[in-house]
Design a protein around this motif. Structure first.
Motif, PDB file in Angstrom:
ATOM      1  N   ALA A 231      45.312  14.319  21.024  1.00  0.00           N
ATOM      2  CA  ALA A 231      45.969  15.313  20.185  1.00  0.00           C
ATOM      3  C   ALA A 231      45.485  15.173  18.740  1.00  0.00           C
ATOM      4  CB  ALA A 231      47.476  15.142  20.254  1.00  0.00           C
ATOM      5  N   GLY A 232      45.197  16.313  18.117  1.00  0.00           N
ATOM      6  CA  GLY A 232      44.700  16.316  16.758  1.00  0.00           C
ATOM      7  C   GLY A 232      43.186  16.375  16.650  1.00  0.00           C
ATOM      8  N   ASP A 233      42.505  16.113  17.751  1.00  0.00           N
ATOM      9  CA  ASP A 233      41.040  16.146  17.763  1.00  0.00           C
ATOM     10  C   ASP A 233      40.525  17.579  17.820  1.00  0.00           C
ATOM     11  OD1 ASP A 233      40.394  13.126  19.746  1.00  0.00           O
ATOM     12  OD2 ASP A 233      40.945  13.426  17.640  1.00  0.00           O
ATOM     13  N   SER A 234      39.204  17.687  17.747  1.00  0.00           N
ATOM     14  CA  SER A 234      38.538  18.990  17.814  1.00  0.00           C
ATOM     15  C   SER A 234      37.522  19.000  18.941  1.00  0.00           C
ATOM     16  CB  SER A 234      37.818  19.296  16.500  1.00  0.00           C
ATOM     17  OG  SER A 234      38.718  19.384  15.420  1.00  0.00           O
ATOM     18  N   LEU A 235      37.262  20.190  19.443  1.00  0.00           N
ATOM     19  CA  LEU A 235      36.212  20.418  20.424  1.00  0.00           C
ATOM     20  C   LEU A 235      35.587  21.764  20.131  1.00  0.00           C
ATOM     21  CD1 LEU A 235      37.549  19.491  24.004  1.00  0.00           C
ATOM     22  CD2 LEU A 235      35.629  18.434  22.809  1.00  0.00           C
ATOM     23  N   ARG A 236      34.314  21.898  20.463  1.00  0.00           N
ATOM     24  CA  ARG A 236      33.675  23.199  20.391  1.00  0.00           C
ATOM     25  C   ARG A 236      33.140  23.567  21.761  1.00  0.00           C
ATOM     26  NH1 ARG A 236      28.516  25.596  16.974  1.00  0.00           N
ATOM     27  NH2 ARG A 236      27.343  24.369  18.518  1.00  0.00           N
ATOM     28  N   LEU A 237      33.647  24.664  22.272  1.00  0.00           N
ATOM     29  CA  LEU A 237      33.151  25.199  23.538  1.00  0.00           C
ATOM     30  C   LEU A 237      32.032  26.190  23.268  1.00  0.00           C
ATOM     31  CD1 LEU A 237      36.501  25.901  25.433  1.00  0.00           C
ATOM     32  CD2 LEU A 237      35.206  23.779  25.277  1.00  0.00           C
ATOM     33  N   SER A 238      31.075  26.212  24.173  1.00  0.00           N
ATOM     34  CA  SER A 238      29.980  27.172  24.107  1.00  0.00           C
ATOM     35  C   SER A 238      29.920  27.950  25.415  1.00  0.00           C
ATOM     36  CB  SER A 238      28.644  26.462  23.892  1.00  0.00           C
ATOM     37  OG  SER A 238      28.628  25.738  22.690  1.00  0.00           O
ATOM     38  N   CYS A 239      29.453  29.168  25.316  1.00  0.00           N
ATOM     39  CA  CYS A 239      29.276  30.005  26.495  1.00  0.00           C
ATOM     40  C   CYS A 239      27.940  30.721  26.340  1.00  0.00           C
ATOM     41  CB  CYS A 239      30.421  30.995  26.632  1.00  0.00           C
ATOM     42  SG  CYS A 239      30.188  32.217  27.945  1.00  0.00           S
ATOM     43  N   SER A 240      27.030  30.422  27.225  1.00  0.00           N
ATOM     44  CA  SER A 240      25.707  31.030  27.186  1.00  0.00           C
ATOM     45  C   SER A 240      25.607  32.128  28.225  1.00  0.00           C
ATOM     46  CB  SER A 240      24.637  29.974  27.448  1.00  0.00           C
ATOM     47  OG  SER A 240      24.658  28.986  26.441  1.00  0.00           O
ATOM     48  N   ALA A 241      24.972  33.225  27.840  1.00  0.00           N
ATOM     49  CA  ALA A 241      24.841  34.384  28.727  1.00  0.00           C
ATOM     50  C   ALA A 241      23.389  34.600  29.113  1.00  0.00           C
ATOM     51  CB  ALA A 241      25.380  35.631  28.039  1.00  0.00           C
ATOM     52  N   SER A 242      23.206  34.993  30.359  1.00  0.00           N
ATOM     53  CA  SER A 242      21.850  35.204  30.876  1.00  0.00           C
ATOM     54  C   SER A 242      21.469  36.675  30.834  1.00  0.00           C
ATOM     55  CB  SER A 242      21.776  34.710  32.325  1.00  0.00           C
ATOM     56  OG  SER A 242      22.642  35.494  33.130  1.00  0.00           O
ATOM     57  N   THR A 243      21.515  37.253  29.649  1.00  0.00           N
ATOM     58  CA  THR A 243      21.184  38.662  29.531  1.00  0.00           C
ATOM     59  C   THR A 243      20.655  38.967  28.148  1.00  0.00           C
ATOM     60  OG1 THR A 243      22.055  40.923  29.550  1.00  0.00           O
ATOM     61  CG2 THR A 243      23.581  39.185  28.942  1.00  0.00           C
ATOM     62  N   HIS A 244      19.666  39.868  28.063  1.00  0.00           N
ATOM     63  CA  HIS A 244      19.147  40.236  26.757  1.00  0.00           C
ATOM     64  C   HIS A 244      20.025  41.270  26.067  1.00  0.00           C
ATOM     65  CE1 HIS A 244      17.691  43.363  29.474  1.00  0.00           C
ATOM     66  NE2 HIS A 244      17.560  44.140  28.430  1.00  0.00           N
ATOM     67  N   THR A 245      21.056  41.747  26.791  1.00  0.00           N
ATOM     68  CA  THR A 245      21.971  42.720  26.192  1.00  0.00           C
ATOM     69  C   THR A 245      23.276  42.088  25.739  1.00  0.00           C
ATOM     70  OG1 THR A 245      22.830  43.296  28.384  1.00  0.00           O
ATOM     71  CG2 THR A 245      21.035  44.650  27.516  1.00  0.00           C
ATOM     72  N   PHE A 246      23.265  40.763  25.609  1.00  0.00           N
ATOM     73  CA  PHE A 246      24.478  40.043  25.192  1.00  0.00           C
ATOM     74  C   PHE A 246      25.054  40.619  23.911  1.00  0.00           C
ATOM     75  CE2 PHE A 246      27.285  36.523  24.639  1.00  0.00           C
ATOM     76  CZ  PHE A 246      27.259  36.202  23.285  1.00  0.00           C
ATOM     77  N   GLY A 247      24.191  41.022  22.992  1.00  0.00           N
ATOM     78  CA  GLY A 247      24.646  41.501  21.694  1.00  0.00           C
ATOM     79  C   GLY A 247      25.430  42.795  21.738  1.00  0.00           C
ATOM     80  N   THR A 248      25.509  43.432  22.887  1.00  0.00           N
ATOM     81  CA  THR A 248      26.265  44.673  23.011  1.00  0.00           C
ATOM     82  C   THR A 248      27.651  44.458  23.606  1.00  0.00           C
ATOM     83  OG1 THR A 248      25.449  45.196  25.228  1.00  0.00           O
ATOM     84  CG2 THR A 248      24.113  45.939  23.364  1.00  0.00           C
ATOM     85  N   TYR A 249      27.965  43.251  24.040  1.00  0.00           N
ATOM     86  CA  TYR A 249      29.239  42.976  24.709  1.00  0.00           C
ATOM     87  C   TYR A 249      30.268  42.421  23.732  1.00  0.00           C
ATOM     88  CZ  TYR A 249      26.204  42.819  28.851  1.00  0.00           C
ATOM     89  OH  TYR A 249      25.295  43.111  29.825  1.00  0.00           O
ATOM     90  N   ALA A 250      31.507  42.763  23.944  1.00  0.00           N
ATOM     91  CA  ALA A 250      32.588  41.986  23.351  1.00  0.00           C
ATOM     92  C   ALA A 250      32.771  40.753  24.236  1.00  0.00           C
ATOM     93  CB  ALA A 250      33.876  42.793  23.296  1.00  0.00           C
ATOM     94  N   MET A 251      33.177  39.664  23.629  1.00  0.00           N
ATOM     95  CA  MET A 251      33.344  38.418  24.371  1.00  0.00           C
ATOM     96  C   MET A 251      34.750  37.881  24.166  1.00  0.00           C
ATOM     97  SD  MET A 251      30.480  37.952  25.879  1.00  0.00           S
ATOM     98  CE  MET A 251      30.747  36.270  26.478  1.00  0.00           C
ATOM     99  N   GLY A 252      35.253  37.269  25.192  1.00  0.00           N
ATOM    100  CA  GLY A 252      36.589  36.695  25.107  1.00  0.00           C
ATOM    101  C   GLY A 252      36.630  35.301  25.700  1.00  0.00           C
ATOM    102  N   TRP A 253      37.610  34.543  25.239  1.00  0.00           N
ATOM    103  CA  TRP A 253      37.940  33.254  25.826  1.00  0.00           C
ATOM    104  C   TRP A 253      39.354  33.349  26.398  1.00  0.00           C
ATOM    105  CZ3 TRP A 253      34.769  29.187  26.644  1.00  0.00           C
ATOM    106  CH2 TRP A 253      33.592  29.108  25.910  1.00  0.00           C
ATOM    107  N   PHE A 254      39.492  32.863  27.606  1.00  0.00           N
ATOM    108  CA  PHE A 254      40.784  32.793  28.266  1.00  0.00           C
ATOM    109  C   PHE A 254      40.990  31.358  28.733  1.00  0.00           C
ATOM    110  CE2 PHE A 254      42.016  37.280  28.897  1.00  0.00           C
ATOM    111  CZ  PHE A 254      40.855  37.906  28.482  1.00  0.00           C
ATOM    112  N   ARG A 255      42.213  31.051  29.115  1.00  0.00           N
ATOM    113  CA  ARG A 255      42.479  29.723  29.655  1.00  0.00           C
ATOM    114  C   ARG A 255      43.560  29.804  30.719  1.00  0.00           C
ATOM    115  NH1 ARG A 255      45.324  26.859  24.357  1.00  0.00           N
ATOM    116  NH2 ARG A 255      47.325  27.993  24.455  1.00  0.00           N
ATOM    117  N   ARG A 256      43.514  28.833  31.624  1.00  0.00           N
ATOM    118  CA  ARG A 256      44.539  28.737  32.657  1.00  0.00           C
ATOM    119  C   ARG A 256      44.978  27.294  32.752  1.00  0.00           C
ATOM    120  NH1 ARG A 256      43.137  31.371  38.110  1.00  0.00           N
ATOM    121  NH2 ARG A 256      44.103  33.179  37.136  1.00  0.00           N
ATOM    122  N   ALA A 257      46.238  27.079  32.436  1.00  0.00           N
ATOM    123  CA  ALA A 257      46.825  25.743  32.560  1.00  0.00           C
ATOM    124  C   ALA A 257      47.357  25.561  33.977  1.00  0.00           C
ATOM    125  CB  ALA A 257      47.948  25.587  31.549  1.00  0.00           C
TER     126      ALA A 257
END
Length: 125
Positions: free
Chosen positions: A14-40
Protein backbone atom coordinates in the motif's frame (compact mmCIF):
# COMPACT_ATOMS: atom_id res chain seq x y z
CA UNK A 1 -8.23 -8.08 -35.51
CA UNK A 2 -6.42 -5.99 -32.91
CA UNK A 3 -4.37 -7.68 -30.24
CA UNK A 4 -3.75 -5.92 -26.95
CA UNK A 5 -1.16 -7.03 -24.44
CA UNK A 6 -0.90 -5.65 -20.91
CA UNK A 7 2.23 -5.67 -18.79
CA UNK A 8 3.55 -4.15 -15.61
CA UNK A 9 1.37 -5.77 -12.99
CA UNK A 10 2.75 -7.21 -9.81
CA UNK A 11 2.66 -7.37 -6.03
CA UNK A 12 3.26 -4.11 -4.20
CA UNK A 13 2.59 -2.61 -0.80
CA UNK A 14 0.00 0.00 0.00
CA UNK A 15 1.27 3.44 -0.95
CA UNK A 16 3.50 2.14 -3.74
CA UNK A 17 3.24 2.92 -7.44
CA UNK A 18 3.00 0.81 -10.57
CA UNK A 19 2.83 1.64 -14.24
CA UNK A 20 0.82 -0.60 -16.50
CA UNK A 21 1.43 -0.68 -20.23
CA UNK A 22 -0.78 -1.94 -23.02
CA UNK A 23 0.69 -2.50 -26.45
CA UNK A 24 -1.48 -2.80 -29.55
CA UNK A 25 -0.73 -4.74 -32.69
CA UNK A 26 -2.18 -2.30 -35.17
CA UNK A 27 -0.99 0.67 -37.18
CA UNK A 28 -4.36 2.33 -36.59
CA UNK A 29 -3.91 2.50 -32.82
CA UNK A 30 -3.88 6.29 -32.99
CA UNK A 31 -7.52 6.34 -34.08
CA UNK A 32 -8.90 4.40 -31.10
CA UNK A 33 -10.03 5.58 -27.72
CA UNK A 34 -8.47 3.41 -25.05
CA UNK A 35 -9.71 2.37 -21.67
CA UNK A 36 -8.52 0.57 -18.58
CA UNK A 37 -10.89 -1.63 -16.63
CA UNK A 38 -10.40 -3.88 -13.65
CA UNK A 39 -12.08 -6.86 -12.04
CA UNK A 40 -11.56 -7.66 -8.39
CA UNK A 41 -12.27 -11.14 -7.03
CA UNK A 42 -15.99 -11.73 -6.76
CA UNK A 43 -16.84 -8.39 -8.34
CA UNK A 44 -17.93 -7.20 -11.74
CA UNK A 45 -15.56 -5.52 -14.15
CA UNK A 46 -15.42 -1.77 -13.60
CA UNK A 47 -14.17 1.20 -15.55
CA UNK A 48 -10.94 2.76 -14.30
CA UNK A 49 -9.82 5.34 -16.87
CA UNK A 50 -10.12 6.25 -20.52
CA UNK A 51 -8.44 8.47 -23.07
CA UNK A 52 -9.44 9.71 -26.50
CA UNK A 53 -7.37 9.05 -29.59
CA UNK A 54 -5.54 12.37 -29.46
CA UNK A 55 -5.10 12.63 -25.67
CA UNK A 56 -7.54 15.50 -25.87
CA UNK A 57 -9.71 14.10 -23.11
CA UNK A 58 -9.39 11.71 -20.22
CA UNK A 59 -11.92 10.26 -17.82
CA UNK A 60 -11.41 8.58 -14.46
CA UNK A 61 -13.49 6.61 -12.04
CA UNK A 62 -14.05 8.51 -8.81
CA UNK A 63 -12.21 5.79 -6.89
CA UNK A 64 -8.93 6.47 -8.70
CA UNK A 65 -9.19 10.18 -9.50
CA UNK A 66 -6.11 12.03 -8.32
CA UNK A 67 -4.10 8.81 -7.92
CA UNK A 68 -4.09 7.26 -11.40
CA UNK A 69 -3.07 8.84 -14.69
CA UNK A 70 -3.77 7.50 -18.16
CA UNK A 71 -1.61 8.49 -21.11
CA UNK A 72 -0.71 7.18 -24.53
CA UNK A 73 2.11 7.21 -27.03
CA UNK A 74 0.63 6.72 -30.48
CA UNK A 75 4.07 6.39 -32.03
CA UNK A 76 4.62 3.31 -29.86
CA UNK A 77 1.05 1.99 -30.09
CA UNK A 78 0.96 1.96 -26.32
CA UNK A 79 -1.32 3.23 -23.59
CA UNK A 80 -0.20 3.56 -19.99
CA UNK A 81 -1.81 3.63 -16.59
CA UNK A 82 0.32 5.21 -13.89
CA UNK A 83 -1.01 4.13 -10.53
CA UNK A 84 0.15 5.99 -7.44
CA UNK A 85 -0.77 5.72 -3.77
CA UNK A 86 -2.05 2.22 -4.33
CA UNK A 87 -4.54 0.79 -1.87
CA UNK A 88 -5.48 -2.81 -1.08
CA UNK A 89 -8.85 -2.17 -2.71
CA UNK A 90 -7.04 -1.56 -6.01
CA UNK A 91 -6.21 -5.26 -6.11
CA UNK A 92 -7.67 -6.66 -9.31
CA UNK A 93 -6.92 -7.93 -12.77
CA UNK A 94 -6.47 -4.89 -14.99
CA UNK A 95 -7.53 -4.95 -18.62
CA UNK A 96 -6.95 -2.53 -21.43
CA UNK A 97 -9.54 -2.13 -24.15
CA UNK A 98 -9.84 -0.36 -27.48
CA UNK A 99 -12.89 1.52 -28.72
CA UNK A 100 -13.06 2.17 -32.45
CA UNK A 101 -14.99 5.37 -31.69
CA UNK A 102 -11.85 7.31 -30.97
CA UNK A 103 -13.18 10.77 -30.17
CA UNK A 104 -15.23 9.87 -27.11
CA UNK A 105 -14.63 7.97 -23.90
CA UNK A 106 -17.08 5.40 -22.66
CA UNK A 107 -17.15 3.91 -19.19
CA UNK A 108 -19.39 1.14 -20.53
CA UNK A 109 -17.40 -1.97 -21.31
CA UNK A 110 -19.95 -2.97 -23.95
CA UNK A 111 -18.72 -0.13 -26.14
CA UNK A 112 -15.19 -1.48 -26.40
CA UNK A 113 -14.26 -3.63 -29.34
CA UNK A 114 -11.00 -5.27 -28.35
CA UNK A 115 -9.63 -6.48 -25.04
CA UNK A 116 -6.35 -7.64 -23.63
CA UNK A 117 -5.88 -10.71 -21.46
CA UNK A 118 -5.29 -8.74 -18.29
CA UNK A 119 -2.49 -8.26 -15.79
CA UNK A 120 -2.75 -8.92 -12.07
CA UNK A 121 -2.17 -6.11 -9.60
CA UNK A 122 -2.02 -7.07 -5.94
CA UNK A 123 -1.65 -4.45 -3.22
CA UNK A 124 -0.84 -5.69 0.26
CA UNK A 125 -1.68 -3.71 3.37
Amino acid sequence: QVQLEESGGGLVQAGDSLRLSCSASTHTFGTYAMGWFRRAPGQEREFVAGITWSEGSTLYADSVKGRFNISRDNAKNTVYLQMNSLKPEDTAVYYCAADLVGWSISSNSDNYDYWGQGTQVTVSS
